[in-house]
Design a protein around this motif. Sequence first.
Motif, PDB file in Angstrom:
ATOM      1  N   GLU A 446       0.859  -1.190   0.000  1.00 46.73           N
ATOM      2  CA  GLU A 446       0.000   0.000   0.000  1.00 46.73           C
ATOM      3  C   GLU A 446       0.890   1.232   0.000  1.00 46.73           C
ATOM      4  N   ASN A 447       0.572   2.193  -0.862  1.00 45.83           N
ATOM      5  CA  ASN A 447       1.432   3.333  -1.142  1.00 45.83           C
ATOM      6  C   ASN A 447       0.817   4.622  -0.623  1.00 45.83           C
ATOM      7  N   CYS A 448       1.516   5.267   0.317  1.00 43.50           N
ATOM      8  CA  CYS A 448       1.096   6.565   0.834  1.00 43.50           C
ATOM      9  C   CYS A 448       2.320   7.468   0.886  1.00 43.50           C
ATOM     10  N   ALA A 449       2.129   8.766   0.734  1.00 44.63           N
ATOM     11  CA  ALA A 449       3.212   9.743   0.880  1.00 44.63           C
ATOM     12  C   ALA A 449       2.566  11.058   1.287  1.00 44.63           C
ATOM     13  N   SER A 450       2.331  11.210   2.586  1.00 46.09           N
ATOM     14  CA  SER A 450       1.521  12.341   3.065  1.00 46.09           C
ATOM     15  C   SER A 450       0.225  12.395   2.267  1.00 46.09           C
ATOM     16  N   GLY A 451      -0.388  11.250   2.078  1.00 42.52           N
ATOM     17  CA  GLY A 451      -1.551  11.142   1.202  1.00 42.52           C
ATOM     18  C   GLY A 451      -1.130  10.630  -0.166  1.00 42.52           C
ATOM     19  N   GLY A 452      -1.722  11.186  -1.209  1.00 40.69           N
ATOM     20  CA  GLY A 452      -1.517  10.662  -2.560  1.00 40.69           C
ATOM     21  C   GLY A 452      -0.454  11.393  -3.351  1.00 40.69           C
ATOM     22  N   ARG A 453       0.738  11.542  -2.795  1.00 44.10           N
ATOM     23  CA  ARG A 453       1.762  12.355  -3.453  1.00 44.10           C
ATOM     24  C   ARG A 453       2.811  11.531  -4.200  1.00 44.10           C
ATOM     25  N   ARG A 454       2.575  10.236  -4.300  1.00 46.37           N
ATOM     26  CA  ARG A 454       3.529   9.384  -5.014  1.00 46.37           C
ATOM     27  C   ARG A 454       2.782   8.379  -5.886  1.00 46.37           C
ATOM     28  N   ILE A 455       1.822   8.877  -6.624  1.00 47.80           N
ATOM     29  CA  ILE A 455       1.034   8.018  -7.502  1.00 47.80           C
ATOM     30  C   ILE A 455       1.557   8.198  -8.921  1.00 47.80           C
ATOM     31  N   ASP A 456       2.245   7.199  -9.433  1.00 49.27           N
ATOM     32  CA  ASP A 456       2.775   7.224 -10.795  1.00 49.27           C
ATOM     33  C   ASP A 456       2.715   5.815 -11.358  1.00 49.27           C
ATOM     34  N   LEU A 457       3.058   5.666 -12.616  1.00 50.02           N
ATOM     35  CA  LEU A 457       2.888   4.401 -13.319  1.00 50.02           C
ATOM     36  C   LEU A 457       3.608   3.253 -12.613  1.00 50.02           C
ATOM     37  N   GLU A 458       4.820   3.490 -12.120  1.00 51.40           N
ATOM     38  CA  GLU A 458       5.580   2.422 -11.475  1.00 51.40           C
ATOM     39  C   GLU A 458       5.010   2.069 -10.103  1.00 51.40           C
ATOM     40  N   MET A 459       4.569   3.063  -9.340  1.00 49.42           N
ATOM     41  CA  MET A 459       4.006   2.760  -8.025  1.00 49.42           C
ATOM     42  C   MET A 459       2.621   2.132  -8.147  1.00 49.42           C
ATOM     43  N   VAL A 460       1.829   2.555  -9.123  1.00 54.12           N
ATOM     44  CA  VAL A 460       0.514   1.947  -9.328  1.00 54.12           C
ATOM     45  C   VAL A 460       0.657   0.465  -9.662  1.00 54.12           C
ATOM     46  N   LYS A 461       1.727   0.112 -10.383  1.00 52.51           N
ATOM     47  CA  LYS A 461       1.963  -1.287 -10.746  1.00 52.51           C
ATOM     48  C   LYS A 461       2.245  -2.140  -9.517  1.00 52.51           C
ATOM     49  N   ARG A 462       2.792  -1.519  -8.467  1.00 55.79           N
ATOM     50  CA  ARG A 462       3.221  -2.270  -7.301  1.00 55.79           C
ATOM     51  C   ARG A 462       2.238  -2.215  -6.129  1.00 55.79           C
ATOM     52  N   ALA A 463       1.508  -1.118  -5.997  1.00 57.68           N
ATOM     53  CA  ALA A 463       0.788  -0.901  -4.735  1.00 57.68           C
ATOM     54  C   ALA A 463      -0.569  -0.254  -4.956  1.00 57.68           C
ATOM     55  N   HIS A 464      -1.505  -0.585  -4.085  1.00 56.43           N
ATOM     56  CA  HIS A 464      -2.761   0.148  -3.973  1.00 56.43           C
ATOM     57  C   HIS A 464      -2.511   1.416  -3.160  1.00 56.43           C
ATOM     58  N   SER A 465      -3.477   2.329  -3.168  1.00 56.74           N
ATOM     59  CA  SER A 465      -3.353   3.577  -2.384  1.00 56.74           C
ATOM     60  C   SER A 465      -4.660   3.816  -1.628  1.00 56.74           C
ATOM     61  N   TYR A 466      -4.610   3.673  -0.300  1.00 54.81           N
ATOM     62  CA  TYR A 466      -5.816   3.819   0.512  1.00 54.81           C
ATOM     63  C   TYR A 466      -5.808   5.075   1.376  1.00 54.81           C
ATOM     64  N   CYS A 467      -4.892   5.963   1.071  1.00 51.12           N
ATOM     65  CA  CYS A 467      -4.912   7.296   1.691  1.00 51.12           C
ATOM     66  C   CYS A 467      -4.631   8.293   0.574  1.00 51.12           C
ATOM     67  N   ARG A 468      -5.647   8.564  -0.217  1.00 48.17           N
ATOM     68  CA  ARG A 468      -5.461   9.352  -1.429  1.00 48.17           C
ATOM     69  C   ARG A 468      -5.137  10.807  -1.144  1.00 48.17           C
ATOM     70  N   SER A 469      -5.508  11.281   0.040  1.00 51.34           N
ATOM     71  CA  SER A 469      -5.220  12.655   0.434  1.00 51.34           C
ATOM     72  C   SER A 469      -5.282  12.756   1.946  1.00 51.34           C
ATOM     73  N   ASP A 470      -4.323  13.453   2.543  1.00 47.25           N
ATOM     74  CA  ASP A 470      -4.378  13.674   3.985  1.00 47.25           C
ATOM     75  C   ASP A 470      -5.464  14.679   4.363  1.00 47.25           C
ATOM     76  N   TYR A 471      -6.099  15.298   3.390  1.00 48.03           N
ATOM     77  CA  TYR A 471      -7.200  16.215   3.696  1.00 48.03           C
ATOM     78  C   TYR A 471      -8.362  15.478   4.354  1.00 48.03           C
ATOM     79  N   PHE A 472      -8.461  14.177   4.148  1.00 49.54           N
ATOM     80  CA  PHE A 472      -9.549  13.402   4.742  1.00 49.54           C
ATOM     81  C   PHE A 472      -9.389  13.211   6.253  1.00 49.54           C
ATOM     82  N   ILE A 473      -8.221  13.547   6.793  1.00 51.20           N
ATOM     83  CA  ILE A 473      -7.990  13.318   8.218  1.00 51.20           C
ATOM     84  C   ILE A 473      -8.771  14.352   9.025  1.00 51.20           C
ATOM     85  N   GLY A 474      -9.795  13.897   9.707  1.00 53.51           N
ATOM     86  CA  GLY A 474     -10.589  14.772  10.567  1.00 53.51           C
ATOM     87  C   GLY A 474     -11.695  15.496   9.817  1.00 53.51           C
ATOM     88  N   PRO A 475     -12.762  15.872  10.507  1.00 59.30           N
ATOM     89  CA  PRO A 475     -13.888  16.583   9.884  1.00 59.30           C
ATOM     90  C   PRO A 475     -13.446  17.931   9.314  1.00 59.30           C
TER      91      PRO A 475
END
Length: 657
Positions: A446-475
Amino acid sequence: MKKALALCLALAFMATSVARAFEPTVSLKYDGVDLRLKGVSANSEAGGKSWRFTTPDSKLAVAVDVDEFPEFPGFYRLKSRVSNLSDRESTGLVQNLSVFSESFPLPSANATVSLDALRGSPCAPIDFEPIAQSLPAGESYQFATPSGRSSNEVSPFIEANVDDLNGYFFAIGWTGCWRADFANADGKLAVNIGMLRSSFRLKAYESLLQPTVLFATRSDMTRRAFKTLVHKYMIANNVPRDAEGNVQAPIVALTAGGGNKTPQMMLDVLNYGLKSGLDFDVYWVDAGWYGAPHEDEHYSNCGPNWYRYVGDWRVNTTTHPTGDLLPIADAVHAAGKRFLLWFEPERIHPETPIAQVDPFNKHNGLGYYGDPRSFDYIEKTIFGVIAKHHIDVYRQDFNMDPAGAWAAIESAEGEDRVGVAEAKHVEGLYRFLDDMRAQFPWIMQENCASGGRRIDLEMVKRAHSYCRSDYFIGPKEGDTCFNLGQNMTLNLTPYLPFQGGETNCVPNFDDYGFMSVASSGTVFTPTDLDGGIVRREFSAEETAWFKKMLGWAYRLKAYYLGDFYQLTSETSARDDCWCAWSCDRPTDGDGFVIAFRRAKATADSLKIELPAIDQNAEYELEFYDGSKQTVSGKELANWTIKLPEPRSFSLFVYKKK
């Protein structure tokens, strides 16, 4: 008539010009001289073609492997490496190396191109919203990620659209500083892709990995239809697979939050999920479980000290007296669930012991994979934790912009090494993740980098991303989180099929909010709800609502293994629009449709077209409220969704009879 004929001829040439991708060109400045190199081809071991380009002094070589995809005509993937062929001398100075350097015809010398992409993830409501850059004749434009995180400033998935039905698509695989340069001149679109920072001499026999580039032509096809095709390509060729070659399905996770929780707190969360019958397949432990023995605050998500111990991967024995996480890992496995654990191996906090010793004290806070001593220590340490706990899902985070650290390492080597440390680290990252999959064949990454800051072709091939943005943290105020969740699923799924939403920003009993944030995967943290379980008991009504929402999330995730359709244009942070998509499983004859009418959208209905529907069949529809309806395929294929109330949604599952 002449203009129409010229346009037809130009577009016909576009359709045939993709054959040039079999004959790639690389460009660079070599010892101050601009070069465009043509290569010599040979069949590669993988069955594609391998091209080799050499500078006039016979020292520098660029190897480019070109993969073709018979089931996806017009799609080509280029993987590149630059090497010094000499065993005793350095190369000349390599600058502005473009491993993809191509030129494409336009309908006329005055044609304007639209460059369409998605923003990166600055942790804001605008994360991954669409951006469009007009490129008139005579102008140029560059997309780039100077921070060193590959989807921080802009996402590396770019369309160059000539008109509504024709254009080109470029995706970049480089988990660092990449650039994509576009120039509209003389009736052609020139495209140059490579590392943003390259000004180096290679030492004897030295070799550096270069960015991967995926290129495709869109011919006589709408942008929405093309997004579905790209998604099909990604599922078939660029998503993680298990040891048997099967696509790794998305997850629904129950999480205790951080590892700052005591073993009993973690067990309480797990047992609550099990006894309540919540649908989940992964139990998630996030940051805060590691470091020298220290007192911690147990109730907030990861605690206030999680960052101070990054790099020290001993289990904190003050919180976890056994010196490991086996009390919770064993309980998770005994319950038939998978265990996820958080790591951040590429960053070392200056207060940790490891940061004081060679070579780690030379890397500016970076767990530098370009140094064999650093790489070997990190890999051995992390792999030891994985093996001991039989970790099923490895969560990788990265909470720093590495460009500065790379530049400092390169500067210490000399002024003619710009880009070397970056390339070595990026290649080391891929090796680390690939070694992990080889040693632990069951593992999901699973791929996170302060949220979705490392989503590219090579990382998508290797990992899912379940924290697409740190903006979701907290109301957050208003529906900003919920618009963002809708945007990210609609806009990003063609490129990142398996992604997730963290639901801790959703108030209890807000179905609209939950379904907006849920995606192909979903992450549920009950302790974020006023300390639920560890500080207070949930009511029966709350538990029933959790069960309902996670039930839907768990049910829908299977459909994301099928085909994805954008039913509205890509959406932004605005409140005054509709957002809708669908997933269809052709082999099963079923799918789902979801549509959101946002709070300020004035239209009370949305007409959608469902291309995958068999218009000669009948379909059984099951709606979110439990009602059912049988309709003809002809009616379903051109369906109208009616939502009289703003801030509402429609969801139904369909099945071919």
